[in-house]
Design an enzyme around this catalytic site. Structure first.
Site, PDB file in Angstrom:
ATOM      1  N   ILE A   1      43.527 -15.379 -20.000  1.00 28.46           N
ATOM      2  CA  ILE A   1      44.498 -16.468 -19.901  1.00 28.46           C
ATOM      3  C   ILE A   1      44.246 -17.565 -20.927  1.00 28.46           C
ATOM      4  O   ILE A   1      45.168 -18.070 -21.549  1.00 28.46           O
ATOM      5  CB  ILE A   1      44.597 -17.032 -18.461  1.00 28.46           C
ATOM      6  N   ASP A   2      42.990 -17.977 -21.117  1.00 26.73           N
ATOM      7  CA  ASP A   2      42.699 -18.986 -22.138  1.00 26.73           C
ATOM      8  C   ASP A   2      41.214 -18.960 -22.480  1.00 26.73           C
ATOM      9  O   ASP A   2      40.441 -18.233 -21.857  1.00 26.73           O
ATOM     10  CB  ASP A   2      43.189 -20.386 -21.733  1.00 26.73           C
ATOM     11  N   PRO A   3      40.796 -19.717 -23.489  1.00 26.80           N
ATOM     12  CA  PRO A   3      39.403 -19.633 -23.947  1.00 26.80           C
ATOM     13  C   PRO A   3      38.414 -20.155 -22.906  1.00 26.80           C
ATOM     14  O   PRO A   3      38.782 -20.820 -21.942  1.00 26.80           O
ATOM     15  CB  PRO A   3      39.393 -20.529 -25.195  1.00 26.80           C
TER      16      PRO A   3
END
EC number: 3.2.2.27
Length: 218
Positions: free
Chosen positions: A67-69
């Site tokens: 989904i994201d870092p």
């Protein structure tokens, strides 16, 4: 490699030819939101937001998407942890270890596996706050993932809650597998056999399977 300029950091985006069709829109969308994004200290740093655009797409069969870092120490390469301390990549490595029998390893990196592109749906977050930049990246995220799915055969999304409606955002006829996040509670990821299933499906499609063991670092 090609490059384009944007009005805010990182100022220059370097990219492989395979990304050319979306670059004009990417520049436009990024210039719209960058001033908001960059009010925060970010993970990864702005110079690494677009590092995966240096990857070719035509030789990829599978996109492994988070989904994201990481909220701290993001490198711009999804799931990458140079000192191999992040839970997500350690759980992924354990899963591949069980699948392949490889046990003596010091790290794992999806980005070094032939046929695989690791990706994060959102390309940054505020330092320490996961999904905090979702609203800013949304248009860019849809644009880039849609472009990736024109090239790959399988999209493997890690996170059943985060990606519950991902199919509605895609227009390409890509096979989408939504599995547990590596950090899911109750060790649910341990029971997930998606890496194995992807190879079965690739072989049924007369495509070469992924050598997941290629990601191990010794």
């Amino acid at each position: 490699m090609n490059s384009v300029t944007v009005s805010h950091a990182p100022y220059t985006i370097t990219y492989h030819d395979d990304w050319e069709p979306v670059m004009n829109q990417l520049v436009e969308f990024y210039n719209e939101v960058a001033s908001w994004l960059l009010r925060d200290e970010t993970s990864p740093i702005p110079d690494k937001f677009f590092i995966q655009l240096k990857q070719p797409l035509r030789n990829k069969r599978v996109c492994v998407c988070g989904i994201d870092p990481y909220p701290k120490d993001g490198t711009g390469v999804p799931f990458e942890s140079p000192n191999f301390t992040k839970k997500s990549i350690k759980e992924i490595a354990s899963s591949i270890s069980r699948l392949t029998g490889v046990i003596d390893y010091k790290g794992y990196n999806l980005n070094i596996i032939d046929g695989v592109i690791p990706w994060n749906y959102y390309l940054s977050c505020k330092l320490g706050e996961t999904k905090s930049h979702a609203i800013y990246w949304d248009k860019i995220s849809k644009l880039l993932l849609h472009h990736i799915t024109k090239h790959v055969r399988f999209l493997y999304c890690l996170g059943k809650t985060d990606f519950s409606n991902i199919r509605a955002k895609l227009e390409s006829p890509v096979t989408t597998i939504v599995g547990y996040h590596p950090a899911a509670r109750d060790r649910q990821f341990e029971k997930d056999r998606s890496f194995e299933i992807i190879n079965v499906l690739l072989e049924l499609d007369n495509k070469a399977p992924i050598n997941w063991a290629q990601g191990f670092i010794y």
